[in-house]
Design an enzyme around this catalytic site. Structure first.
Site, PDB file in Angstrom:
ATOM      1  N   SER A   1      47.302  45.060  22.907  1.00 25.70           N
ATOM      2  CA  SER A   1      47.425  44.785  21.469  1.00 25.70           C
ATOM      3  C   SER A   1      46.252  45.312  20.650  1.00 25.70           C
ATOM      4  O   SER A   1      46.243  45.199  19.432  1.00 25.70           O
ATOM      5  CB  SER A   1      47.532  43.269  21.258  1.00 25.70           C
ATOM      6  OG  SER A   1      46.301  42.660  21.576  1.00 25.70           O
TER       7      SER A   1
ATOM      8  N   GLY B   1      39.171  33.842   8.839  1.00 25.32           N
ATOM      9  CA  GLY B   1      38.058  34.792   8.783  1.00 25.32           C
ATOM     10  C   GLY B   1      36.863  34.305   9.575  1.00 25.32           C
ATOM     11  O   GLY B   1      37.028  33.846  10.709  1.00 25.32           O
TER      12      GLY B   1
ATOM     13  N   GLY C   1      40.796  39.846  30.925  1.00 23.33           N
ATOM     14  CA  GLY C   1      39.385  39.531  31.153  1.00 23.33           C
ATOM     15  C   GLY C   1      38.649  39.822  29.863  1.00 23.33           C
ATOM     16  O   GLY C   1      38.837  40.887  29.267  1.00 23.33           O
TER      17      GLY C   1
ATOM     18  N   ASP D   1      38.351  38.523  21.527  1.00 19.24           N
ATOM     19  CA  ASP D   1      37.820  39.758  22.126  1.00 19.24           C
ATOM     20  C   ASP D   1      37.894  40.914  21.133  1.00 19.24           C
ATOM     21  O   ASP D   1      36.964  41.717  21.031  1.00 19.24           O
ATOM     22  CB  ASP D   1      38.620  40.121  23.384  1.00 19.24           C
ATOM     23  CG  ASP D   1      38.541  39.029  24.427  1.00 19.24           C
ATOM     24  OD1 ASP D   1      37.519  38.313  24.455  1.00 19.24           O
ATOM     25  OD2 ASP D   1      39.493  38.870  25.205  1.00 19.24           O
TER      26      ASP D   1
ATOM     27  N   THR E   1      46.275  35.814  22.337  1.00 20.25           N
ATOM     28  CA  THR E   1      45.431  36.138  23.489  1.00 20.25           C
ATOM     29  C   THR E   1      44.595  37.383  23.163  1.00 20.25           C
ATOM     30  O   THR E   1      45.146  38.403  22.744  1.00 20.25           O
ATOM     31  CB  THR E   1      46.288  36.432  24.745  1.00 20.25           C
ATOM     32  OG1 THR E   1      47.228  35.387  24.903  1.00 20.25           O
ATOM     33  CG2 THR E   1      45.422  36.554  25.985  1.00 20.25           C
TER      34      THR E   1
ATOM     35  N   LYS F   1      50.558  41.763  18.037  1.00 17.73           N
ATOM     36  CA  LYS F   1      51.257  42.314  19.206  1.00 17.73           C
ATOM     37  C   LYS F   1      51.029  41.429  20.419  1.00 17.73           C
ATOM     38  O   LYS F   1      50.019  40.722  20.504  1.00 17.73           O
ATOM     39  CB  LYS F   1      50.734  43.714  19.513  1.00 17.73           C
ATOM     40  CG  LYS F   1      51.104  44.739  18.456  1.00 17.73           C
ATOM     41  CD  LYS F   1      50.757  46.127  18.944  1.00 17.73           C
ATOM     42  CE  LYS F   1      50.876  47.124  17.809  1.00 17.73           C
ATOM     43  NZ  LYS F   1      49.961  48.242  17.988  1.00 17.73           N
TER      44      LYS F   1
ATOM     45  N   ASN G   1      39.903  40.920  34.609  1.00 17.19           N
ATOM     46  CA  ASN G   1      40.948  40.064  35.178  1.00 17.19           C
ATOM     47  C   ASN G   1      42.294  40.760  35.200  1.00 17.19           C
ATOM     48  O   ASN G   1      42.503  41.760  34.509  1.00 17.19           O
ATOM     49  CB  ASN G   1      41.151  38.799  34.306  1.00 17.19           C
ATOM     50  CG  ASN G   1      39.974  37.850  34.356  1.00 17.19           C
ATOM     51  OD1 ASN G   1      39.153  37.918  35.256  1.00 17.19           O
ATOM     52  ND2 ASN G   1      39.897  36.972  33.377  1.00 17.19           N
TER      53      ASN G   1
END
Ligand code: RIB
Length: 306
Positions: A286, A220, A39, A247, A243, A280, A11
């Site tokens: 980040s 955690g 993405g 991931d 954000t 970050k 994305n």
């Protein structure tokens, strides 16, 4: 170390920072605006590469400037993008993201080319998947494609990690092919249709998943399979932007598995990667390097913190 395949979304993130999210019908002034590549698939690919893995990205972009920029960043990061296709006349996936001063976010995605990652594409990439030891999947490409990919990988003995985000009902065929599923609290509730964490996880195990890892943000994560349940404490940091937190966790876990870490050590590593990523702004920007993660974990062991 096993090579990691990532089949998923690419994305461009349109990010607007605000003091507070608006109420429905309200207009608020923003603080800052930027576009940055995102993405879940691409974020995980960049993160895994920074952590030192050999990473192949599979997915599609549109024939627009966002697609070119997203691919450039992946390539500059060292991710193998040779099998990413460009769809003509289609826009690259877009995520419109609002981030508040606590680092929380709202994300709306417009799928674009990600919708075109279909079963025929999976058939085409099979010979390249065969060179990988582990695959990381998310749910920002069509569910049928995720199912086919997971089934093929399971048949070939390629370990399957499924990040079930954004949450969607997962049928038995997909769950039976999944070695590790990594939902957060909301995703687990939605997928298992169950509010209680342990009961929800057991439902997924009964449906055929081998291991459930429930992400719990700063707290955690929990590891649950038929033999045991374990809690792995997280790391306390000051969040700038969450954000891509999921991931980074998934990439950290995948890299640790690819390196052969045992489950608990792999999850401690994943928690550390996730913690560093939220300090970050941005998603791919980040993602920490392996060296940064090691320093962070060693500092904490020495009781200094960051
Ligand atoms: O997980 C974060 C990602 O979700 C963002 O980069 C955005 O593109 C959406 O896919």
């Amino acid at each position: 170390m096993k090579k990691i395949a990532i089949i998923g979304s690419i994305n461009m993130d349109i990010v607007s920072s605000v003091m507070q999210f608006p109420e429905p019908g309200e207009t608020v002034k923003g603080l800052e605006f930027r576009t940055c590549p995102g993405g879940k698939g691409a974020n995980q690919a960049v993160a895994a590469k920074r952590l030192g893995a050999d990473v192949v990205m599979f997915g599609k972009v549109g024939d627009d400037i966002y697609g070119k920029q997203a691919l450039q960043v992946l390539e500059n990061s060292g991710v193998d993008i040779r099998h990413v296709e460009t769809c003509q006349g289609v826009n690259t996936g877009i995520a419109v993201i609002h981030v508040n001063k606590e680092g929380e976010n709202y994300i709306v995605i417009q799928e674009g080319a990600n919708k075109h990652v279909d079963i025929d594409y999976i058939k085409k990439i099979q010979p390249f998947l065969d060179t990988c030891g582990l695959v990381l999947l998310q749910l920002e490409i069509p569910m049928e494609t995720v199912k086919r990919a997971a089934q093929y990988c399971a048949e070939q003995g390629i370990e399957v990690i499924l990040d079930p985000a954004p949450a969607a009902p997962c049928d038995g065929q997909l769950l039976r092919c999944t070695d590790f599923i990594t939902p957060n609290e909301g995703e687990l509730k939605k997928i298992a249709c169950e509010d209680d964490m342990e009961k929800g996880a057991r439902k997924l195990l009964d449906a055929g998943v081998k291991n459930v890892i429930k992400k719990a943000g700063a707290k955690g994560c929990y590891f649950i399979n038929r033999d045991r349940m374990d809690y792995i404490a997280g790391f306390k940091v000051k969040a700038a932007d969450t954000t891509g937190a999921g991931d980074s966790f998934n990439a950290g876990f995948a890299v640790a598995r690819a390196k052969g870490y045992e489950d608990r050590k792999a999850l401690e590593y994943a928690n550390a990667v996730g913690a560093l990523a939220v300090t970050k702004m941005g998603a791919q920007d980040s993602m920490p390097t392996h060296k940064e993660v090691e320093l962070f974990m060693n500092d904490l062991k020495r009781g200094r913190g960051i």
